[in-house]
Design a protein around this motif. Sequence first.
Motif, PDB file in Angstrom:
ATOM      1  N   MET A  10      63.183  74.285  31.878  1.00  0.00           N
ATOM      2  CA  MET A  10      63.637  73.258  32.728  1.00  0.00           C
ATOM      3  C   MET A  10      62.580  72.205  32.497  1.00  0.00           C
ATOM      4  N   THR A  11      62.754  70.859  32.345  1.00  0.00           N
ATOM      5  CA  THR A  11      62.150  69.973  32.214  1.00  0.00           C
ATOM      6  C   THR A  11      61.672  69.254  33.695  1.00  0.00           C
ATOM      7  N   GLU A  12      60.594  68.994  33.770  1.00  0.00           N
ATOM      8  CA  GLU A  12      60.292  68.198  35.431  1.00  0.00           C
ATOM      9  C   GLU A  12      61.031  66.785  34.986  1.00  0.00           C
ATOM     10  N   GLN A  13      61.231  66.613  36.235  1.00  0.00           N
ATOM     11  CA  GLN A  13      61.787  65.228  36.496  1.00  0.00           C
ATOM     12  C   GLN A  13      60.866  63.909  36.779  1.00  0.00           C
ATOM     13  N   PRO A  14      61.167  62.830  36.162  1.00  0.00           N
ATOM     14  CA  PRO A  14      59.876  61.727  36.145  1.00  0.00           C
ATOM     15  C   PRO A  14      60.178  61.343  37.700  1.00  0.00           C
ATOM     16  N   PRO A  15      58.766  60.896  38.409  1.00  0.00           N
ATOM     17  CA  PRO A  15      58.880  60.397  39.755  1.00  0.00           C
ATOM     18  C   PRO A  15      59.778  59.364  39.881  1.00  0.00           C
ATOM     19  N   LEU A  16      60.424  59.184  41.281  1.00  0.00           N
ATOM     20  CA  LEU A  16      61.060  58.194  41.376  1.00  0.00           C
ATOM     21  C   LEU A  16      60.389  56.807  41.474  1.00  0.00           C
ATOM     22  N   PRO A  17      60.917  55.435  41.229  1.00  0.00           N
ATOM     23  CA  PRO A  17      60.435  54.399  41.215  1.00  0.00           C
ATOM     24  C   PRO A  17      60.371  53.991  42.777  1.00  0.00           C
ATOM     25  N   PRO A  18      59.265  53.146  43.283  1.00  0.00           N
ATOM     26  CA  PRO A  18      59.171  52.801  44.582  1.00  0.00           C
ATOM     27  C   PRO A  18      60.469  52.264  45.180  1.00  0.00           C
TER      28      PRO A  18
END
Length: 67
Positions: free
Chosen positions: A1-9
């Motif tokens: 499973m790949t990590e999700q990119p961080p959410l934008p502000p």
Amino acid sequence: MTEQPPLPPPSGPPLTDDEFRAKLAEVLPQLRAFARSLTSARPDMADDLVQDALLRAWTAREKFQQG
């Protein structure tokens, strides 16, 4: 499973409950159409699916980010 990119502000101030309710009302026809496509046009199941989605969205409304 790949990590999700961080959410934008967040792109602005959070929506009030009334504003969020209005946003939900705007997408209700699309939610109903999509639910019917998933349930082979069974209105009872499609309505249950939409109701569940709306309840989940309302419960998580504080996390909503406009975009």
